[in-house]
Design a protein around this motif. Structure first.
Motif, PDB file in Angstrom:
ATOM      1  N   GLU A 255      17.376 -75.055   4.289  1.00 48.20           N
ATOM      2  CA  GLU A 255      18.129 -76.312   4.225  1.00 48.20           C
ATOM      3  C   GLU A 255      18.847 -76.617   5.529  1.00 48.20           C
ATOM      4  O   GLU A 255      19.229 -77.752   5.773  1.00 48.20           O
ATOM      5  CB  GLU A 255      19.178 -76.262   3.104  1.00 48.20           C
ATOM      6  N   ILE A 256      19.051 -75.597   6.372  1.00 47.89           N
ATOM      7  CA  ILE A 256      19.817 -75.780   7.607  1.00 47.89           C
ATOM      8  C   ILE A 256      19.013 -75.269   8.796  1.00 47.89           C
ATOM      9  O   ILE A 256      18.531 -74.131   8.784  1.00 47.89           O
ATOM     10  CB  ILE A 256      21.161 -75.020   7.559  1.00 47.89           C
ATOM     11  N   ILE A 257      18.875 -76.103   9.816  1.00 48.38           N
ATOM     12  CA  ILE A 257      18.261 -75.687  11.087  1.00 48.38           C
ATOM     13  C   ILE A 257      19.246 -76.012  12.204  1.00 48.38           C
ATOM     14  O   ILE A 257      19.802 -77.111  12.258  1.00 48.38           O
ATOM     15  CB  ILE A 257      16.913 -76.381  11.328  1.00 48.38           C
ATOM     16  N   ALA A 258      19.454 -75.031  13.092  1.00 48.93           N
ATOM     17  CA  ALA A 258      20.438 -75.189  14.162  1.00 48.93           C
ATOM     18  C   ALA A 258      19.880 -74.653  15.476  1.00 48.93           C
ATOM     19  O   ALA A 258      18.925 -73.864  15.493  1.00 48.93           O
ATOM     20  CB  ALA A 258      21.732 -74.451  13.808  1.00 48.93           C
ATOM     21  N   CYS A 259      20.507 -75.077  16.575  1.00 49.73           N
ATOM     22  CA  CYS A 259      20.138 -74.598  17.914  1.00 49.73           C
ATOM     23  C   CYS A 259      20.686 -73.191  18.148  1.00 49.73           C
ATOM     24  O   CYS A 259      21.500 -72.680  17.383  1.00 49.73           O
ATOM     25  CB  CYS A 259      20.681 -75.547  18.975  1.00 49.73           C
ATOM     26  N   MET A 269      30.356 -64.320  12.474  1.00 55.14           N
ATOM     27  CA  MET A 269      30.878 -64.711  11.159  1.00 55.14           C
ATOM     28  C   MET A 269      30.088 -64.065  10.019  1.00 55.14           C
ATOM     29  O   MET A 269      30.310 -64.390   8.847  1.00 55.14           O
ATOM     30  CB  MET A 269      30.829 -66.233  11.022  1.00 55.14           C
ATOM     31  N   ASN A 270      29.133 -63.188  10.384  1.00 56.31           N
ATOM     32  CA  ASN A 270      28.267 -62.529   9.388  1.00 56.31           C
ATOM     33  C   ASN A 270      27.460 -63.530   8.573  1.00 56.31           C
ATOM     34  O   ASN A 270      27.202 -63.323   7.377  1.00 56.31           O
ATOM     35  CB  ASN A 270      29.097 -61.638   8.452  1.00 56.31           C
ATOM     36  N   ILE A 271      27.066 -64.620   9.216  1.00 56.67           N
ATOM     37  CA  ILE A 271      26.182 -65.594   8.586  1.00 56.67           C
ATOM     38  C   ILE A 271      24.758 -65.260   9.006  1.00 56.67           C
ATOM     39  O   ILE A 271      24.453 -65.219  10.206  1.00 56.67           O
ATOM     40  CB  ILE A 271      26.533 -67.032   9.025  1.00 56.67           C
ATOM     41  N   PRO A 272      23.861 -64.975   8.066  1.00 58.36           N
ATOM     42  CA  PRO A 272      22.492 -64.592   8.437  1.00 58.36           C
ATOM     43  C   PRO A 272      21.708 -65.775   9.004  1.00 58.36           C
ATOM     44  O   PRO A 272      21.914 -66.921   8.606  1.00 58.36           O
ATOM     45  CB  PRO A 272      21.890 -64.112   7.120  1.00 58.36           C
ATOM     46  N   MET A 289      15.639 -73.150  21.272  1.00 59.91           N
ATOM     47  CA  MET A 289      15.376 -72.097  20.304  1.00 59.91           C
ATOM     48  C   MET A 289      16.054 -72.495  19.000  1.00 59.91           C
ATOM     49  O   MET A 289      17.256 -72.789  18.980  1.00 59.91           O
ATOM     50  CB  MET A 289      15.921 -70.762  20.792  1.00 59.91           C
ATOM     51  N   LEU A 290      15.302 -72.524  17.926  1.00 64.40           N
ATOM     52  CA  LEU A 290      15.818 -72.992  16.647  1.00 64.40           C
ATOM     53  C   LEU A 290      15.908 -71.856  15.638  1.00 64.40           C
ATOM     54  O   LEU A 290      15.082 -70.939  15.644  1.00 64.40           O
ATOM     55  CB  LEU A 290      14.932 -74.108  16.086  1.00 64.40           C
ATOM     56  N   TYR A 291      16.918 -71.970  14.784  1.00 58.43           N
ATOM     57  CA  TYR A 291      17.170 -70.949  13.770  1.00 58.43           C
ATOM     58  C   TYR A 291      17.406 -71.597  12.416  1.00 58.43           C
ATOM     59  O   TYR A 291      17.997 -72.687  12.322  1.00 58.43           O
ATOM     60  CB  TYR A 291      18.410 -70.123  14.138  1.00 58.43           C
ATOM     61  N   ALA A 292      16.970 -70.909  11.369  1.00 59.53           N
ATOM     62  CA  ALA A 292      17.341 -71.266  10.012  1.00 59.53           C
ATOM     63  C   ALA A 292      18.593 -70.477   9.651  1.00 59.53           C
ATOM     64  O   ALA A 292      18.708 -69.302   9.993  1.00 59.53           O
ATOM     65  CB  ALA A 292      16.211 -70.928   9.047  1.00 59.53           C
ATOM     66  N   LEU A 293      19.526 -71.137   8.993  1.00 60.73           N
ATOM     67  CA  LEU A 293      20.775 -70.490   8.598  1.00 60.73           C
ATOM     68  C   LEU A 293      20.932 -70.561   7.093  1.00 60.73           C
ATOM     69  O   LEU A 293      20.479 -71.517   6.454  1.00 60.73           O
ATOM     70  CB  LEU A 293      21.971 -71.187   9.256  1.00 60.73           C
ATOM     71  N   GLY A 294      21.590 -69.533   6.524  1.00 66.46           N
ATOM     72  CA  GLY A 294      21.757 -69.539   5.083  1.00 66.46           C
ATOM     73  C   GLY A 294      22.815 -68.569   4.615  1.00 66.46           C
ATOM     74  O   GLY A 294      23.737 -68.218   5.364  1.00 66.46           O
ATOM     75  N   ASP A 295      22.649 -68.101   3.401  1.00 67.79           N
ATOM     76  CA  ASP A 295      23.631 -67.235   2.748  1.00 67.79           C
ATOM     77  C   ASP A 295      23.067 -65.836   2.560  1.00 67.79           C
ATOM     78  O   ASP A 295      21.865 -65.664   2.306  1.00 67.79           O
ATOM     79  CB  ASP A 295      24.011 -67.835   1.391  1.00 67.79           C
ATOM     80  N   CYS A 296      23.927 -64.852   2.654  1.00 73.14           N
ATOM     81  CA  CYS A 296      23.504 -63.450   2.530  1.00 73.14           C
ATOM     82  C   CYS A 296      22.857 -63.155   1.178  1.00 73.14           C
ATOM     83  O   CYS A 296      22.004 -62.267   1.075  1.00 73.14           O
ATOM     84  CB  CYS A 296      24.695 -62.512   2.722  1.00 73.14           C
ATOM     85  N   ASP A 297      23.258 -63.882   0.141  1.00 74.98           N
ATOM     86  CA  ASP A 297      22.728 -63.635  -1.200  1.00 74.98           C
ATOM     87  C   ASP A 297      21.385 -64.308  -1.442  1.00 74.98           C
ATOM     88  O   ASP A 297      20.777 -64.117  -2.500  1.00 74.98           O
ATOM     89  CB  ASP A 297      23.728 -64.124  -2.256  1.00 74.98           C
ATOM     90  N   ASP A 298      20.944 -65.098  -0.481  1.00 72.47           N
ATOM     91  CA  ASP A 298      19.683 -65.817  -0.593  1.00 72.47           C
ATOM     92  C   ASP A 298      18.539 -64.901  -0.146  1.00 72.47           C
ATOM     93  O   ASP A 298      18.583 -64.326   0.941  1.00 72.47           O
ATOM     94  CB  ASP A 298      19.740 -67.070   0.282  1.00 72.47           C
ATOM     95  N   GLU A 299      17.514 -64.769  -0.973  1.00 70.14           N
ATOM     96  CA  GLU A 299      16.368 -63.897  -0.652  1.00 70.14           C
ATOM     97  C   GLU A 299      15.727 -64.248   0.677  1.00 70.14           C
ATOM     98  O   GLU A 299      15.192 -63.394   1.376  1.00 70.14           O
ATOM     99  CB  GLU A 299      15.336 -63.989  -1.788  1.00 70.14           C
ATOM    100  N   ARG A 300      15.785 -65.511   1.054  1.00 71.95           N
ATOM    101  CA  ARG A 300      15.189 -65.946   2.318  1.00 71.95           C
ATOM    102  C   ARG A 300      15.894 -65.333   3.526  1.00 71.95           C
ATOM    103  O   ARG A 300      15.360 -65.359   4.641  1.00 71.95           O
ATOM    104  CB  ARG A 300      15.223 -67.471   2.411  1.00 71.95           C
TER     105      ARG A 300
END
Length: 357
Positions: A255-259, A269-272, A289-300
Motif C-alpha cells: 500500500e505504501i511506496i517511498a523513495c 523507527m523499526n519500520i520494515p 531507489m524505491l521501497y515498499a513500507l509496512g507493518d512488522c505483523d504483516d506477512e509481506r
C-alpha cells in the motif's frame, strides 16, 4: 454619517472623524453663543452610536469570515497569511518538503455504480472524515488538496527538524493505511440501508488505496491570476514523484511506496521495508531507489520473506530470470517485473525505465 464612513472607510477614519466632530462642535459653542452644549452632546452621541453599530457589524462579519476561512484553509497556511501586514503579499519560497499522496483504486467504477453524485459525495466525505483528520491533527500535515479521490499532504522542513518531519510522514502513512482498510471493510455495514446489497458487494471488492511518499525541494506560494481568485499552493518535483509512486502501488503487493530517503529513517523507527528496485518513473531523468513500507505483523514484511525476495530481485536485475524461487506472497510483484523485463524496460545498469504512468 458614521454609518457611511464605517462602511466605506477604515476604522481609524471612523474614530478620527468622531474626534474631529467633537472638536468642531465644542469650538462652535465658543464662536456662537447661540449654540448650547446639548446639540453637541446629541450630535456626538448619534455619531458614536452609529460608529459602535458599524464596529459590531464588522466584528460579526469578521467572526463569520474567520470561521469560514478556518473551515476551508489549513491552519498552518491561515497562520502564515494572517501574519502579513496590510496589503503585503506572501513571497514565494523554495522549501524542502515531504509529500504524501494517496488515491483510491477503483474510484471511477465506484462512481458509476453509485450513479448519483450526491451518493459519491457522501461516500467521499465519510471516507475523508475517517482517514484524513489524523494527518492534520496528530501528525501536523499541511493539506495541499482534495481533488476527487486524491488527497495530498506535505511537511515543510529545515535541517533542524528534518528527522521529526520524516517520522511524522512515515507514521502518518502507516496509520492512514490502517484507517483506509478499516473504512473499506465497513462499507457494507455502513451503507446497508442506503445502497443495494449487490452494489455494496461490488464496491467492497474493488475499492482500495495506495500511498506515495517523496521528498525534495518545492516552491510554496500564490497560485492564480493576480487580480482573480488565488490559492496558496505547492509546486515541484516531489508532488509529481509522489503521484507516480502512488500509482505504482497498483502493480506491487504493497500500500505504501517511498523513495530511499525514507528507508534510512524507517530503519531507526523499526519500520520494515522491502526494496523494489531502481526506477526511472515516467517524466523524470534521475532514477530513484524505491521501497515498499509496512507493518512488522504483516506477512509481506516478515524478515525471511524479504530476504528471499531480495535474493530473487538481485538475480533478476542482472538481466535474466532467476533460478531462485520468489515467495508466493510477492507473485504480483514478480509478474509486474517479469512483464517489464519482456518489454525491455530493464536497462543494463539495473534501472527500470518506465514508459507509462
Amino acid at each position: 454619517l458614521s454609518v457611511l464612513i464605517g462602511i466605506h472607510c477604515r476604522q481609524a477614519v471612523l474614530w478620527g472623524g468622531a474626534v474631529l466632530l467633537l472638536g468642531f462642535m465644542i469650538a462652535l459653542c465658543f464662536f456662537s453663543p447661540m449654540v448650547q452644549l446639548w446639540p453637541v452632546t446629541a450630535t456626538l452621541t448619534s455619531y458614536i452610536t452609529g460608529a459602535f453599530q458599524i464596529l459590531g457589524i464588522h466584528l460579526l462579519i469578521g467572526f463569520r469570515e474567520g470561521k469560514l476561512i478556518r473551515q476551508y484553509m489549513p491552519r498552518q497556511i491561515h497562520n502564515i497569511l494572517i501574519s502579513l501586514e496590510g496589503n503585503q503579499r506572501f513571497h514565494n519560497k523554495r522549501h524542502q518538503v515531504i509529500v504524501l499522496m494517496t488515491d483510491l483504486a477503483g474510484y471511477t467504477t465506484v462512481t458509476s455504480l453509485l450513479k448519483e453524485p450526491d451518493y459519491v459525495l457522501e461516500l467521499m466525505n465519510d471516507y475523508l472524515e475517517e482517514t484524513s483528520l489524523a494527518l492534520q491533527e496528530k501528525y501536523e500535515g499541511w493539506l495541499e488538496a482534495y481533488v476527487g479521490d486524491m488527497v495530498c499532504y506535505y511537511w515543510p522542513f529545515r535541517d533542524e527538524n528534518k528527522q521529526k518531519a520524516y517520522q511524522n510522514a512515515l507514521k502518518a502513512a502507516l496509520e492512514l493505511t490502517s484507517l483506509q482498510k478499516r473504512f473499506f471493510s465497513s462499507v457494507n455495514k455502513r451503507y446497508e440501508n442506503r445502497f443495494p446489497e449487490e452494489t455494496l458487494n461490488h464496491i467492497s471488492s474493488i475499492i482500495n488505496a495506495g500511498i506515495g511518499l517523496a521528498s525534495g525541494v518545492a516552491v510554496m506560494g500564490d497560485l492564480g491570476p493576480k487580480n482573480g481568485v488565488r490559492k496558496f499552493g505547492l509546486l515541484g518535483d516531489p508532488l509529481n514523484l509522489a503521484a507516480r509512486l502512488e500509482s505504482l502501488t497498483r502493480l506491487f503487493n504493497t500500500e505504501i511506496i517511498a523513495c530511499d530517503e525514507f528507508a534510512t529513517i524507517a530503519k531507526t523507527m523499526n519500520i520494515p521495508f522491502r526494496r523494489l528496485g531502481r526506477f526511472n518513473v515516467k517524466g523524470r531523468i534521475e532514477p530513484s531507489m524505491l521501497y515498499a513500507l509496512g507493518d512488522c505483523d504483516d506477512e509481506r514484511f516478515f524478515v525471511e520473506n524479504i530476504a528471499q525476495w531480495n535474493e530473487w530481485l538481485i538475480e533478476l536485475e542482472k538481466g535474466s530470470l532467476p533460478a531462485l524461487s520468489c515467495p508466493k506472497i510477492y507473485n504480483k510483484d514478480r509478474q509486474t517485473l517479469t512483464k517489464w523485463m519482456d518489454r525491455n524496460l530493464l536497462k543494463p545498469d539495473g534501472v527500470w525505465k518506465l514508459d507509462e504512468k
